[in-house]
Design an enzyme around this catalytic site. Structure first.
Site, short mmCIF file in Angstrom:
data_model
loop_
_atom_site.label_atom_id
_atom_site.label_comp_id
_atom_site.label_asym_id
_atom_site.label_seq_id
_atom_site.Cartn_x
_atom_site.Cartn_y
_atom_site.Cartn_z
N LYS A 84 47.53 -0.41 58.60
CA LYS A 84 46.64 -1.08 57.63
C LYS A 84 47.06 -0.80 56.19
CE LYS A 84 44.34 2.76 56.27
NZ LYS A 84 44.01 3.20 54.90
N THR A 140 40.21 -1.07 53.41
CA THR A 140 41.40 -0.83 52.60
C THR A 140 41.89 -2.10 51.92
OG1 THR A 140 42.00 0.81 54.26
CG2 THR A 140 43.64 0.31 52.63
#
Length: 327
Positions: free
Chosen positions: A189, A246
């Site tokens: 990620k 994120t």
């Protein structure tokens, strides 16, 4: 098993936040900063340089000696992914056999292309590796704001006991036995968040951001499946949850790094140092190629970081791909 004494190795923002969390859970806590200069400052001010204004509670023992921390009943390793091997090389001889070693770094070792659990098993074979990951910003956790993460160990009973040991009302670890899935989500990620930041920095709008995050998740699932992760893990906190967080907040160093790229800055011109995704991008792409995994967004990020593509060219490369069925 009751893990009454927990050590956190790494006195940065995440390590300091985890130490405070373990103290709130009622544990005896030792916070160790391996860097001598940072350790001296931490012990003098009781404040992490990476969380300014937040005091380390007097109930937390501070040390710069990794050997002291390694004697705890469980150890959380909260150093950057590319530093895990070096720190473990020092700590491993002092770990009691069978000690749970919970790696809290999100990344893949660049030189070896090994996941964090593999690095831990190689450096400290007599310890029991575990992984902590999920959607969590250190500043939120340190302040005691509600946060949920995933803690994985190969044995379900141990994962559950560790989650209970560090969990509290504000910090809720869900336990899992899918070690690979949990660590894989945290690593991948970061790369995808750089792309999301570049889209934001280029001012491409909310629709483009939603499309980018959705297609990033598809890449994450494909990569996870190829490397043995469970589908439900990819859809959980350490997969989709961490990706959403994120890819959508300037609190994320990877997202902010991408924003700066979108504004036209070069990677080596961006203040604050390189984000973890910068180190992970090339190795993630190599691992994807090895198993013929289609990851166009990660590929565009890697090309952007090594100067092969400009931001506009990277975006164009994604938009000009052939039309296809969703999947």
């Amino acid at each position: 098993m009751a893990f009454n004494h927990i050590a956190v190795i790494g006195g940065g923002a995440w390590g300091s936040a985890l130490a405070l969390t373990c103290l709130r859970a009622g544990r005896q806590v030792t916070l160790c900063e391996p860097d001598a200069g940072n350790a001296a400052r931490l012990m003098k001010t009781r404040e992490s340089a990476f969380l300014p204004g937040l005091k380390i509670d007097d109930g937390i023992a501070l040390t710069g000696n990794v050997a002291d921390a390694a004697r705890a009943s469980a150890v959380l390793l909260a150093v950057p992914a590319q530093a895990v091997r070096a720190v473990l090389t020092v700590a491993a001889p002092h770990l009691t056999p069978g000690t749970p070693l919970i790696v809290c770094a999100k990344g893949i070792e660049r030189a070896s292309k090994k996941f964090m659990s593999e690095v831990a098993a190689e450096c400290a074979p007599h310890a029991v590796p575990a992984i902590l990951s999920g959607p969590s910003f250190a500043a939120d956790v340190a302040r005691g704001l509600p946060t949920a993460v995933t803690l994985a160990a190969s044995e379900g009973k141990l994962a559950s006991e560790l989650a209970t040991a560090i969990g509290s009302i504000a910090f809720r670890p869900y336990h899992s036995t899918d070690v690979r899935g949990v660590e894989l989500g945290g690593a991948a990620k970061n790369v995808l968040a750089i792309a999301a930041g570049a889209v934001a920095g280029r001012g491409l709008g909310a629709s483009a951001a939603a499309a980018l995050i959705t297609r990033s998740f598809a890449e994450l699932v494909r990569f996870g499946k190829a490397y043995g992760a469970k589908t439900e893990t990819m859809s959980g906190l350490s997969g989709l949850g961490d990706l959403l967080l994120t890819c959508s907040s300037p609190q994320s160093r990877n997202f902010s790094f991408g924003v700066s790229l979108g504004h036209g800055q070069k990677p080596n011109e961006i203040p604050g140092g390189l984000a973890e995704g910068v180190f992970t991008a090339p190795v993630l792409l190599e691992m994807a190629h090895e198993r013929s995994i289609d990851m166009p967004i990660a590929s565009a990020v890697a090309s952007l970081l090594d100067g092969k593509l400009s931001v506009d060219a990277a975006i164009e490369s994604l938009l000009s791909r052939p039309f296809k069925a969703e999947g």
